[in-house]
Design an enzyme around this catalytic site. Sequence first.
Site, PDB file in Angstrom:
ATOM      1  N   TYR B 151       0.842  -1.205   0.000  1.00  0.00           N
ATOM      2  CA  TYR B 151       0.000   0.000   0.000  1.00  0.00           C
ATOM      3  C   TYR B 151       0.877   1.255   0.000  1.00  0.00           C
ATOM      4  CZ  TYR B 151      -3.301   3.567   1.586  1.00  0.00           C
ATOM      5  OH  TYR B 151      -4.056   4.709   1.692  1.00  0.00           O
ATOM      6  N   LYS B 155       1.466   4.351  -2.903  1.00  0.00           N
ATOM      7  CA  LYS B 155       1.293   5.787  -2.668  1.00  0.00           C
ATOM      8  C   LYS B 155       2.585   6.537  -2.993  1.00  0.00           C
ATOM      9  CE  LYS B 155      -2.990   5.599  -1.517  1.00  0.00           C
ATOM     10  NZ  LYS B 155      -3.996   6.246  -2.380  1.00  0.00           N
TER      11      LYS B 155
HETATM   12  N1  LIG Z   1      -8.962   6.485   5.124  1.00  0.00           N
HETATM   13  C1  LIG Z   1      -7.703   6.748   5.360  1.00  0.00           C
HETATM   14  O1  LIG Z   1      -7.224   6.637   6.481  1.00  0.00           O
HETATM   15  C2  LIG Z   1      -6.813   7.213   4.245  1.00  0.00           C
HETATM   16  C3  LIG Z   1      -5.570   7.745   4.593  1.00  0.00           C
HETATM   17  C4  LIG Z   1      -4.719   8.181   3.594  1.00  0.00           C
HETATM   18  C5  LIG Z   1      -5.096   8.076   2.274  1.00  0.00           C
HETATM   19  N2  LIG Z   1      -6.300   7.550   1.954  1.00  0.00           N
HETATM   20  C6  LIG Z   1      -6.632   7.452   0.531  1.00  0.00           C
HETATM   21  O2  LIG Z   1      -7.809   8.164   0.263  1.00  0.00           O
HETATM   22  C7  LIG Z   1      -8.480   7.615  -0.865  1.00  0.00           C
HETATM   23  C8  LIG Z   1      -9.949   7.401  -0.531  1.00  0.00           C
HETATM   24  O3  LIG Z   1     -10.032   6.460   0.506  1.00  0.00           O
HETATM   25  P1  LIG Z   1     -11.249   6.373   1.536  1.00  0.00           P
HETATM   26  O4  LIG Z   1     -10.637   6.271   2.860  1.00  0.00           O
HETATM   27  O5  LIG Z   1     -12.240   7.413   1.249  1.00  0.00           O
HETATM   28  O6  LIG Z   1     -11.791   4.890   1.171  1.00  0.00           O
HETATM   29  P2  LIG Z   1     -13.220   4.327   0.849  1.00  0.00           P
HETATM   30  O7  LIG Z   1     -14.255   4.961   1.702  1.00  0.00           O
HETATM   31  O8  LIG Z   1     -13.058   2.859   0.893  1.00  0.00           O
HETATM   32  O9  LIG Z   1     -13.452   4.787  -0.668  1.00  0.00           O
HETATM   33  C9  LIG Z   1     -12.691   4.260  -1.716  1.00  0.00           C
HETATM   34  C10 LIG Z   1     -13.295   4.721  -3.036  1.00  0.00           C
HETATM   35  O10 LIG Z   1     -12.501   4.214  -4.119  1.00  0.00           O
HETATM   36  C11 LIG Z   1     -13.380   3.679  -5.093  1.00  0.00           C
HETATM   37  N3  LIG Z   1     -12.747   2.595  -5.850  1.00  0.00           N
HETATM   38  C12 LIG Z   1     -12.040   1.547  -5.338  1.00  0.00           C
HETATM   39  N4  LIG Z   1     -11.649   0.742  -6.342  1.00  0.00           N
HETATM   40  C13 LIG Z   1     -12.122   1.273  -7.490  1.00  0.00           C
HETATM   41  C14 LIG Z   1     -12.056   0.901  -8.868  1.00  0.00           C
HETATM   42  N5  LIG Z   1     -11.432  -0.217  -9.261  1.00  0.00           N
HETATM   43  N6  LIG Z   1     -12.641   1.699  -9.787  1.00  0.00           N
HETATM   44  C15 LIG Z   1     -13.296   2.818  -9.400  1.00  0.00           C
HETATM   45  N7  LIG Z   1     -13.387   3.219  -8.134  1.00  0.00           N
HETATM   46  C16 LIG Z   1     -12.814   2.458  -7.196  1.00  0.00           C
HETATM   47  C17 LIG Z   1     -14.574   3.153  -4.295  1.00  0.00           C
HETATM   48  O11 LIG Z   1     -15.717   3.141  -5.104  1.00  0.00           O
HETATM   49  P3  LIG Z   1     -16.546   1.814  -5.498  1.00  0.00           P
HETATM   50  O12 LIG Z   1     -16.410   0.831  -4.412  1.00  0.00           O
HETATM   51  O13 LIG Z   1     -17.934   2.335  -5.709  1.00  0.00           O
HETATM   52  O14 LIG Z   1     -15.910   1.392  -6.760  1.00  0.00           O
HETATM   53  C18 LIG Z   1     -14.710   4.232  -3.221  1.00  0.00           C
HETATM   54  O15 LIG Z   1     -15.508   5.292  -3.679  1.00  0.00           O
HETATM   55  C19 LIG Z   1      -7.732   6.326  -1.195  1.00  0.00           C
HETATM   56  O16 LIG Z   1      -6.859   6.557  -2.278  1.00  0.00           O
HETATM   57  C20 LIG Z   1      -6.943   6.049   0.063  1.00  0.00           C
HETATM   58  O17 LIG Z   1      -5.757   5.310  -0.186  1.00  0.00           O
HETATM   59  C21 LIG Z   1      -7.176   7.120   2.919  1.00  0.00           C
END
Ligand SMILES: NC(=O)c1ccc[n+]([C@@H]2O[C@H](COP(=O)([O-])OP(=O)(O)OC[C@H]3O[C@@H](n4cnc5c(N)ncnc54)[C@H](OP(=O)(O)O)[C@@H]3O)[C@@H](O)[C@H]2O)c1
Lengths: 75, 247
Positions: B151, B155
Amino acid sequence: MNLEEFVNGFAEQFDDTDPEEIQAGTVFHELEEWSSLTGMAVIAFVKTAMGKKIEGKELKACVTVEDVYNLVCSK
Amino acid sequence: MAANPFSLEGKTVLVTGASSGIGRSTAVACSNMGATVVVNGRNEHKLAETLALMAPGSHVVVAGDLTGDVAALVAQMPKLDGIVHCAGIGHSKLCKQIEADDIDLVMGVNFKAPVLLQAELLKQRKVNKGASIVFVASLGYDYPNVANGVYCASKGAIVAYANCLKLELAQRLIRVNVISPGMVWTDLIVHGGMTEESLREDEQNSYLFHQYNQPEDIAYLAVYLLSDATVRMTGTNVHIAAGAKRL
Ligand SMILES: NC(=O)c1ccc[n+]([C@@H]2O[C@H](COP(=O)([O-])OP(=O)(O)OC[C@H]3O[C@@H](n4cnc5c(N)ncnc54)[C@H](OP(=O)(O)O)[C@@H]3O)[C@@H](O)[C@H]2O)c1
């Protein structure tokens, strides 16, 4: 690839220039958007689409798009 | 410049990952700031839920898998003034357990998909001059974390890519910035294998503010980077992590 297809592919390497503006006889160095980046895009396009390698220096020496096509065909 | 430099009035913005978490909050915040938003995600039901939370407007749903036929998705999109690459997946495995499929899966969604989407948007001339591109990476690119090797690498890869993209788009005054969040309360971490209890404990101990970020915190930063307030800001990587001491 014939000349017409080549001209279309050449035009696709630009981001803002209207493809209509680019013809076989276009003096491409004079296009506002032409830059070293577009040059690199053209070189990569020639490599990917035609499997031919041209150098920046050779591209620089070309005046029209057709010159580039002839250069590539001579390879 | 608009009277309010933070407004997104008149701008069209694509948000990937808009069906959940940070992407959903970003889509909502963008709409509240006046943008027309193009929302992407695979789950159409959840995209509809996002739409219901958004301020009214002529928003566009382009549902689909970003690891699939991305050219067809891009063909359905209008020209864009902003792009937030937010779709992503979490992944948790010790280094000695990593298999080829893990790498393909995580790099596929977190790295390959945004890179190919960006290429297609440029090829199909969907990115307006002066547009703003934002990648949601993670503090993980720099803060090591047990069982997060693939992961964090995905990033790190997107951070390095964004750094090069900014050079190629500068001629058209398109800016490229990265947001690196610490832990954010979304499905990604809640369903990521750790219990909510251990997350609550970590929040208390590892964050100066004793809390993780909320999705809207990241959304507001994205709005700022999309707005005219940042027209001369490119190549930055903004950390937002409530004072995380570690991840
Ligand atoms: N939460 C944290 O602590 C955190 C920290 C640092 C960075 N981030 C980053 O922030 C971003 C958003 O994460 P989140 O925490 O909001 O997660 P989340 O609630 O699980 O949302 C992930 C999103 O990505 C979409 N997605 C996943 N695979 C996909 C695919 N193959 N095609 C199209 N869409 C896809 C999902 O949509 P569908 O399921 O509808 O396809 C969902 O809308 C990610 O890049 C994550 O790495 C998160």
